[in-house]
Write an enzyme that holds these catalytic residues in place. Structure first.
Site: not given
Length: 362
Positions: A122-123, A127, A213, A234, A246, A304, A327
């Site tokens: 999804f751009a 983005y 993306v 995650h 969370t 999420e 990350d």
């Protein structure tokens, strides 16, 4: 009268002789074919012919599959592939880490399936600027040697860059609506994937990989990730207690998960599976979000949160380690809590790009 009886007796003997001869011939034929079928040499010849035909078959103009040999080190039942990490869940789903798979074996198996993989992106709005780097690195590292359809959902189709693709791969641009709030853009992703899975993807691809993306590939990401349904751990919650996840904790939300529940915390930036299973997942998450919307509540982490609720009750058949969602900020900020456990990550395959989220979402 005596002559008549004598003639009849001779005919019966003649008929009996013909009958016996016929039965003997049938028996010989059956014995011959039985021998040919059961004879190991004949079976080996049949197998050789089958594999010879298979090895000469060309799959979708990519590579000719040759299975004359399957030569690789024999698995050792007394030596686990990894001793430092969990490699299988309690429901017997593999957790994919470097060192837990042989990509050559997997590539051969998936080429026999003649599989096509769809990758959804999804751009929307700003983005779209991430597309060029994403596609360039995907062509270098993602499903190399396999057919891929890049499904790009965007409100700016004219801004989609042209990238040179490998044989058997294509970019498909699909125009979608934009929304004022970034949360709405994010949540409508489930609805869009669900609708296109039913209307289009089921007839075009065998597997769907749904990714964000604003990422880049920095190492191999191949068919080892594919399964009926997969989720990705995650990176920010690796090694943490379920009490620290969370999850959505308000019972009023359809995404609610109580304190005593939960296996892992899955990231919404990379999930997938067979088209049918992805359709079920995205449809269920979208419907749950519509119920929440009607009740004037929005889950804490939007789609999420609903993804985690779904994967809690409909367990993934494969789980990807944080090697597939690297990350750097997450790991360095949590280094004290990890107590050096980040050393278990042998690869940084798919990395989150650092960016100014406020500027991107405005």
């Amino acid at each position: 009268m005596a002559k008549l009886l004598e003639t009849l007796a001779r005919k019966q003997k003649c008929y009996s002789l013909h009958h016996v001869t016929f039965l003997l011939l049938i028996s010989l034929v059956l014995a011959f074919f039985g021998y040919c079928y059961l004879n190991p040499r004949s079976q080996k010849l049949e197998n050789r012919l089958f594999w010879a035909n298979l090895s000469a078959r060309e799959l979708g103009g990519l590579k000719i599959v040759k299975l004359s040999k399957m030569a690789y080190p024999q698995p050792d039942l007394h030596t686990p592939c990894r001793k430092d990490v969990l490699v299988v869940t309690p429901w017997l789903a593999p957790i994919v880490w470097e060192g837990t798979f042989n990509i050559d074996i997997l590539n051969q198996q998936f080429r026999l399936q003649n599989a096509t993989i769809g990758l959804t992106l999804f751009a929307v709005k700003k983005y779209v600027i991430f597309l060029k780097l994403f596609l360039h690195t995907a062509e270098k590292y993602f499903m190399v040697g396999h057919r891929v359809n890049y499904y790009i959902f965007t409100d700016l189709p004219d801004s989609v860059p042209r990238v040179r693709l490998q044989e058997g791969r294509q970019v498909v641009i699909l125009k979608v609506q934009s929304y004022t709030r970034w949360q709405d853009i994010s949540m409508h992703r489930m609805e869009t994937i669900s609708n296109f899975s039913r209307q289009r993807f089921l007839s075009e691809v065998d597997y769907l990989v749904c990714a964000d993306v604003d990422m880049i590939f920095s190492d191999h990401v191949g068919v080892e990730i594919l399964s009926s349904l997969f989720g990705t751990l995650h990176p920010s919650f690796y090694g943490f207690s379920r009490l620290d996840f969370t999850y959505e904790r308000r019972p009023q939300s359809q995404a609610y998960i109580s304190k005593g529940e939960g296996d892992f915390y899955y990231i919404g930036a990379l999930f997938g599976g067979s088209v049918q299973e992805v359709y079920r997942l995205t449809k269920a998450c979208h419907e749950a979000m519509m119920v929440d919307q009607a009740n004037d509540i929005e889950a804490i982490w939007h789609e999420e949160s609903h993804l985690n609720k779904y994967l809690l009750y409909y367990k993934p058949t494969k789980v990807l380690s944080p090697e597939y969602m690297w990350d750097a900020l997450s790991f360095y900020s949590w280094e004290k809590a990890l107590q050096g456990r980040h050393a278990v990550f042998k690869k940084r395959r798919f990395r989150i790009l650092q960016k100014n989220l406020t500027a991107m979402r405005n």
